[in-house]
Each structure stands twice: as C-alpha cells, then as structure tokens.
Motif scaffolding. Structure first.
Motif, short mmCIF file in Angstrom:
data_model
loop_
_atom_site.label_atom_id
_atom_site.label_comp_id
_atom_site.label_asym_id
_atom_site.label_seq_id
_atom_site.Cartn_x
_atom_site.Cartn_y
_atom_site.Cartn_z
N ILE A 1 11.15 23.50 44.74
CA ILE A 1 9.95 23.07 44.71
C ILE A 1 9.46 22.25 43.41
O ILE A 1 9.60 22.79 42.36
N GLU A 2 8.98 20.93 43.47
CA GLU A 2 8.38 20.40 42.41
C GLU A 2 6.77 20.28 42.56
O GLU A 2 6.67 19.85 43.59
N TYR A 3 6.07 20.30 41.42
CA TYR A 3 4.69 20.53 41.82
C TYR A 3 3.72 20.03 40.42
O TYR A 3 4.18 20.49 39.20
N ASP A 4 2.82 19.29 40.60
CA ASP A 4 1.69 19.13 39.34
C ASP A 4 0.79 20.09 39.70
O ASP A 4 -0.11 20.24 40.79
N HIS B 1 2.76 23.53 35.64
CA HIS B 1 3.44 22.95 36.67
C HIS B 1 4.63 23.19 36.69
O HIS B 1 5.24 24.36 36.14
N ALA B 2 5.68 22.55 37.64
CA ALA B 2 6.91 23.18 37.79
C ALA B 2 7.93 21.98 38.23
O ALA B 2 7.63 21.23 38.99
N ALA B 3 9.12 22.06 37.69
CA ALA B 3 9.99 21.09 37.81
C ALA B 3 10.78 21.54 38.71
O ALA B 3 11.33 20.77 39.69
N THR C 1 8.11 18.25 53.09
CA THR C 1 7.29 17.44 52.02
C THR C 1 6.36 16.43 52.66
O THR C 1 5.24 16.22 52.16
N SER C 2 6.51 15.79 53.99
CA SER C 2 5.54 15.11 54.64
C SER C 2 4.19 15.65 55.01
O SER C 2 3.28 15.26 55.25
N ARG C 3 4.21 17.00 55.03
CA ARG C 3 3.02 17.78 55.29
C ARG C 3 2.38 18.43 53.89
O ARG C 3 1.22 19.10 54.14
N LEU C 4 2.96 18.14 52.60
CA LEU C 4 2.53 18.79 51.53
C LEU C 4 1.45 17.73 50.99
O LEU C 4 1.46 16.70 50.97
N PRO C 5 0.34 18.29 49.97
CA PRO C 5 -0.30 17.32 49.26
C PRO C 5 0.66 16.60 48.35
O PRO C 5 1.86 16.92 47.97
N ARG D 1 12.41 19.30 46.57
CA ARG D 1 13.36 18.40 45.95
C ARG D 1 14.78 18.76 46.97
O ARG D 1 15.52 17.82 47.11
N TRP D 2 14.99 19.99 47.21
CA TRP D 2 16.25 20.32 47.82
C TRP D 2 16.06 21.61 48.88
O TRP D 2 14.98 22.22 48.71
N CYS D 3 16.78 21.86 49.91
CA CYS D 3 16.67 22.97 50.72
C CYS D 3 18.34 23.24 51.28
O CYS D 3 18.92 22.48 51.53
N LEU D 4 18.49 24.58 51.13
CA LEU D 4 20.17 24.96 51.28
C LEU D 4 20.06 26.17 52.00
O LEU D 4 19.14 27.30 51.77
#
Length: 261
Positions: A8-11, A61-63, A85-89, A95-98
């Motif tokens: 997850i990436e976020y500001d 923040h998080a990269a 991602t389409s439902r997130l602010p 960034r990825w899902c496994l």
C-alpha cells in the motif's frame, strides 16, 4: 480462505494515522486502516479485517506499507489490486497483491523496517513538495549528524527516543543501519531497525538536528541514549518529512524485491 499480502502506498497528510479509530463497521473519522478495509469489504462483498507491518502516525506517508488479510472471495490478485484502488481515496493505492502462505504475518514475519526523513535546509520554507518535506532554517552539518548517529547502532534501549504514550512492552530495539546525507538543499535521514517505538524516528531526527545546528556536541547523542530519559533528548521532528519505506522480509515468502532483505 486465502491469505493475501498487499503493498500500500499513501500520502498520510489527509489521515489521522494508520490505526482504525472505531470498531469494524462503524463510521471512522479518518484512519487509513478504515479506508482500506472499507474498500476491501466492498470488493469481497464481505467484512475484511487487515493487519499491517507497522502503524504510522497522523501525517506520516508510506511508500510500501505491507498488509495481510484473509478472504474466501473468488478474486484474482489483479482484481483485488485494481478493484480496491478504485474504492480508495486519491491519497491511497494498492501497488501489488499476492497470495501468501497461511502462516505469513505482515507484522510478525517482518525482520526489519525502514524509514526516510527528508528536510529542506534553507532560510525560506518550501512551497513545492511542502507536504513531504520538513524544514529547518538553521544551517546544518549533515556529516556531523551522520557521525553522531552511529552511536545508535546495535541492540540498545531506546527509552530516550520514545513518546510517553508508547505502548510497547519494552524499549530494546536493534538499529541495523542509520545514515544522514546532504542532497543539495535537502538533508536525508535513513534508518533501518528490527522495529521502531512510537515517535522513535522523529525523536531521533529532532535530537540530531541539535547536533547539526552546532548546539550540541556529537557525543551528546550517545549520552542521551544511555540516559534513557525522554526529557533529555531533542524535540519531536514534524511528521511531514517522514515516509515509511516499508518492512523487510525473508525470501521464503515470495514477496516483491522491494520488501525483501
């Protein structure tokens, strides 16, 4: 049930920190965890709980925050990534899902965590990138701060650098790497440890700034560490400049290279 890991990436500037501030299903005043779980639950069409690698404070923040969750919903990893991602602010994305082994744990499987703190060092405050930069008007000696910071390496008691509100059962942490460097008008601090205490990075940066400004000798950082007294250390640096680069795992989990040791 399948266990998934997300990057997850976020500001963090728009949120009140990672940790959910309400019970699942109840309105949340603005945590990152609640926003993610709301999006995941929509895609899964069922309630989803998450566990993260490391909780971040308001404004941080998080990269690549790593999260795991369990679901029996029939979704491909790409579907989770794009659908959530389409439902997130706008300030968050997956960034990825496994899919991962059932015994993978975002927090307890991590062997290390990395942070970066960026600070603009000039007489005038920033206009561009101000949400990702702290600011210090006093001239700073990055080399002196780097030398002073080496006293923090190894497994030690970091009581002097944690907030009084820290809930960790003990203050011993293994600082694996710490570096301070100048990049033009910016000063960059990078830290890696097995884990961090509440406000530990920001309290270390705030203390190193006292050395960088020439108000304390380089040996002072080691003295503060050994004193184990928060009141002896420097002030807490502002949150804007801090980014959680992400946790680090062993190769056995098959995660992307950016989160492997």
């Amino acid at each position: 049930m399948t266990r998934y890991a997300l990057g997850i990436e976020y500001d963090g500037g728009e949120f009140l920190g990672w940790q959910r501030l309400s019970k699942p299903g109840e309105p949340d005043p603005g945590s990152l965890q609640a926003a993610l779980e709301h999006a995941l639950s929509f895609v899964a069409d069922a309630p989803i709980d998450t566990v993260c690698a490391g909780r971040t404070d308001a404004g941080v923040h998080a990269a690549c925050q790593v999260v795991h969750f369990d679901s029996d919903a029939a979704r491909e990893p790409r579907g989770w990534m794009l659908g959530v991602t389409s439902r997130l602010p706008p300030a968050m994305c997956v960034r990825w899902c496994l899919p991962v082994a059932d015994d993978f744990h975002a927090r307890f499987s991590a062997r290390a965590r990395r942070y970066r703190y960026r600070l603009l060092n000039r007489p005038v405050r920033p206009a561009l990138e101000r949400q990702y930069l702290s600011w210090e008007r006093r001239p700073l000696d990055a080399a002196a701060m780097h030398r002073a910071a080496q006293a923090l390496l190894g497994e030690q008691d970091f009581s002097a650098f944690r907030t009084v509100h820290c809930q960790a059962p003990h203050a011993r942490r293994d600082m694996q790497a710490i570096a301070v460097r100048r990049e033009g008008e910016q000063v960059v601090f990078e830290l890696q440890a097995n884990a961090f205490l509440h406000h530990m990075v920001r309290n270390i940066v705030g203390s190193l700034l006292e050395v960088g400004a020439g108000e304390r000798p380089e040996a002072w950082i080691g003295e503060v560490l050994r004193g184990r007294d928060r009141t002896l250390a420097g002030p807490t640096a502002p949150p804007e400049g801090l980014t959680f680069l992400g946790p680090r795992y062993g190769p056995e989990w098959g995660l992307p290279a950016e989160v492997l040791l």
